[in-house]
Design an enzyme around this catalytic site. Structure first.
Site, short mmCIF file in Angstrom:
data_model
loop_
_atom_site.label_atom_id
_atom_site.label_comp_id
_atom_site.label_asym_id
_atom_site.label_seq_id
_atom_site.Cartn_x
_atom_site.Cartn_y
_atom_site.Cartn_z
CB CYS A 1 33.61 65.93 31.86
SG CYS A 1 33.56 65.68 29.97
CB ILE A 2 27.95 67.38 32.53
CG1 ILE A 2 28.62 67.88 33.79
CG2 ILE A 2 26.52 66.98 32.50
CD1 ILE A 2 28.08 69.39 33.99
#
Length: 129
Positions: A109-110
């Site tokens: 998750c960026i």
């Protein structure tokens, strides 16, 4: 000999650039990132991170179904958020999607500066056929 099949459905948004919704290649399913566009209207859904994540997961599900797959065949997701302030709300919807299958894929998750069409979230998936 390798196998290669394009996956395309009108139940998920059409590509907004030079790419395809997904492919199955040699037993692996690759899907392009999904943003919160309603495929029926071609427009971004109204609302915040909750409404946008719900639409993204509907789009992911439509592409999986077109490939003949279910969420328990997803092995990896990459998730993009325009703000980590949305992380908890995103996780609630994301978790609700995978929980009925008792399956949570590997995930990255960026936080990113921005996404196409002003989306708050984008999710791409890899799965096994």
């Amino acid at each position: 000999m390798s196998s290669f099949q394009k996956i395309e459905t009108t139940n998920a948004p059409a590509a907004i650039g030079p790419y395809s919704q997904g492919f199955i290649a040699n037993g692996t399913f690759y899907a392009s990132g999904q943003i919160p566009i309603n495929p029926a209207t071609g427009e971004m859904v109204v609302g915040g991170i909750t409404e946008q994540t719900e639409q993204v997961m509907k789009n992911v599900d439509a592409i999986l179904k077109e490939a003949g797959l279910t969420p328990d065949r997803v092995v990896k997701t990459t998730c993009y958020l325009t703000s980590m302030d949305h992380f908890a709300a995103f996780n609630d919807i994301y978790s609700d999607y995978f929980a009925p299958h008792n399956h949570f894929p590997a995930r990255s998750c960026i936080a990113v500066k921005e996404l196409p069409k002003g989306a708050l979230v984008e999710v791409e998936i890899l799965g096994l056929v």
